[in-house]
Write a protein that holds these residues in place. Sequence first.
Motif, PDB file in Angstrom:
ATOM      1  N   VAL A  76       0.956  -1.045  -0.084  1.00 23.86           N
ATOM      2  CA  VAL A  76      -0.090  -0.304  -0.281  1.00 23.86           C
ATOM      3  C   VAL A  76       1.179   0.824   0.051  1.00 23.86           C
ATOM      4  O   VAL A  76       1.965   1.480   0.909  1.00 23.86           O
ATOM      5  N   LEU A  77       0.585   1.966  -0.736  1.00 21.47           N
ATOM      6  CA  LEU A  77       1.703   3.102  -1.176  1.00 21.47           C
ATOM      7  C   LEU A  77       0.688   4.805  -0.206  1.00 21.47           C
ATOM      8  O   LEU A  77      -0.488   4.489  -1.230  1.00 21.47           O
ATOM      9  N   MET A  78       1.319   5.575  -0.399  1.00 18.63           N
ATOM     10  CA  MET A  78       1.238   7.064  -0.602  1.00 18.63           C
ATOM     11  C   MET A  78       1.012   8.115  -1.827  1.00 18.63           C
ATOM     12  O   MET A  78       2.717   7.879  -1.493  1.00 18.63           O
ATOM     13  N   ARG A  79       0.503   8.139  -2.726  1.00 21.27           N
ATOM     14  CA  ARG A  79       1.363   9.269  -3.646  1.00 21.27           C
ATOM     15  C   ARG A  79       0.274  11.054  -3.072  1.00 21.27           C
ATOM     16  O   ARG A  79      -0.113  11.171  -2.318  1.00 21.27           O
ATOM     17  N   ILE A  80       1.585  11.071  -3.772  1.00 18.99           N
ATOM     18  CA  ILE A  80       1.507  12.702  -3.007  1.00 18.99           C
ATOM     19  C   ILE A  80       1.737  13.793  -4.674  1.00 18.99           C
ATOM     20  O   ILE A  80       2.893  13.131  -5.294  1.00 18.99           O
ATOM     21  N   PHE A  88      -3.143  13.964  -1.762  1.00 18.38           N
ATOM     22  CA  PHE A  88      -2.538  12.734  -1.615  1.00 18.38           C
ATOM     23  C   PHE A  88      -3.212  11.518  -1.241  1.00 18.38           C
ATOM     24  O   PHE A  88      -5.110  12.091  -1.681  1.00 18.38           O
ATOM     25  N   TYR A  89      -2.973  10.559  -2.017  1.00 16.14           N
ATOM     26  CA  TYR A  89      -4.186   9.600  -2.307  1.00 16.14           C
ATOM     27  C   TYR A  89      -2.861   8.236  -2.005  1.00 16.14           C
ATOM     28  O   TYR A  89      -1.748   7.973  -1.708  1.00 16.14           O
ATOM     29  N   PHE A  90      -4.195   7.369  -1.094  1.00 13.35           N
ATOM     30  CA  PHE A  90      -3.846   5.996  -1.406  1.00 13.35           C
ATOM     31  C   PHE A  90      -4.152   4.723  -2.404  1.00 13.35           C
ATOM     32  O   PHE A  90      -4.584   5.355  -2.781  1.00 13.35           O
ATOM     33  N   GLY A  91      -2.975   4.508  -2.955  1.00 14.09           N
ATOM     34  CA  GLY A  91      -3.027   2.982  -3.827  1.00 14.09           C
ATOM     35  C   GLY A  91      -2.341   2.325  -3.768  1.00 14.09           C
ATOM     36  O   GLY A  91      -1.429   1.731  -2.381  1.00 14.09           O
ATOM     37  N   GLY A  92      -1.636   1.599  -5.002  1.00 14.63           N
ATOM     38  CA  GLY A  92      -0.662   0.341  -4.708  1.00 14.63           C
ATOM     39  C   GLY A  92      -0.931  -0.653  -6.110  1.00 14.63           C
ATOM     40  O   GLY A  92      -2.528  -0.943  -5.566  1.00 14.63           O
ATOM     41  N   THR A  93      -0.199  -1.023  -6.672  1.00 19.54           N
ATOM     42  CA  THR A  93      -0.874  -2.558  -7.770  1.00 19.54           C
ATOM     43  C   THR A  93      -2.296  -3.342  -7.180  1.00 19.54           C
ATOM     44  O   THR A  93      -3.781  -3.091  -7.765  1.00 19.54           O
ATOM     45  N   GLU A  94      -1.739  -3.819  -6.588  1.00 20.90           N
ATOM     46  CA  GLU A  94      -2.764  -4.681  -5.820  1.00 20.90           C
ATOM     47  C   GLU A  94      -4.268  -4.126  -5.296  1.00 20.90           C
ATOM     48  O   GLU A  94      -5.629  -5.229  -5.394  1.00 20.90           O
TER      49      GLU A  94
END
Length: 334
Positions: A10-14, A30-36
């Motif tokens: 799980v990644l945070m995008r800025i 910011f958003y949260f995401g990550g491929t899976e």
Amino acid sequence: MNKIITFGEVLMRISPLGNKKFIQANNVEFYFGGTEVNVGISIANFGGDVKHISCISNDFIGDTAISYLNKFDLDTSAIVRSGRPLGVYFLEVGAVMRPSKISYNRSHSSFSEISPEMVNWEKSLEQGKWFHWTGITPALCKGAKETLKEGLILAKEKGMIISADPTYRSALWKYGEEAKDVLTDLLQYSTIFIGGVNEINEVLGTSFGYSNDEFTEASKLLIEKFPNIEKVFDKIRTSINSSWHKIRARMWNGVEFKETQDLDITHVVDRIGTGDAFAAGLIHGLQKFDDYKAMEFGAAACAIKHTYLGDVNYANESDVISILEGNTSGRLNR
């Protein structure tokens, strides 16, 4: 026995607001995401029952990330916590002829600490029907690769459907193992392949071209080398510029080749996570429709994701079905 399992960081995008570069920005979002996890949230929005497995920072950022996943009714009971920070990436969103740019800060993230003993796969896969993995996770670190492999072995023993999206990113493979060797090893447990000739060439060491005939031949060879793989699905993107893309999909399901029509996206709001939206739409569709309609559903899900800011596809099943029915004018619904 109907739960969809996803495993990954799980990644945070800025990002600066709008289409600004960081050097000209004073504010970010910011958003949260990550491929899976993008795949998992999208499937949940279609009505699926999803469990996401990961390692997340044991701080208020990690708490916020888990709350975000819970907002979409993802089962987060198998997520473990770490003293390391959540992975972050920085995105400048391009426009027209200016491409988007990404810089990752994930080398020492909480997920990079994951190891097989941290995940109870027997418990995590309870009621599991489908396991989805991508090539991003085994590229990050040896612990992630080994943890994923343990999960795949058990999922295969349990007779689960296993979808693989190899998602080869050469810059990620830094811990001493070759991508081809690792992906080849992991694909032996998979039944659905989500990828095109680039991914097949990487796995098989071949040099197939991009035509439909070569895609079909590549898919046949992949299935010959990995008899457990039953079907191959490929998303095709045509980029006119950063703001205008076309999306279609094609498949070889062991019996026939089929291809969808292009979907025209004349104003891209956000292209991050669009491949994940295709995978999620396909996985959902394969549980409800025939192969061709499932692929159409995946392509339409991918297309509509381009209209949402952030990494995640917020569309529900009826939104995607509406596109399949030809409602692409964007007229106001009252």
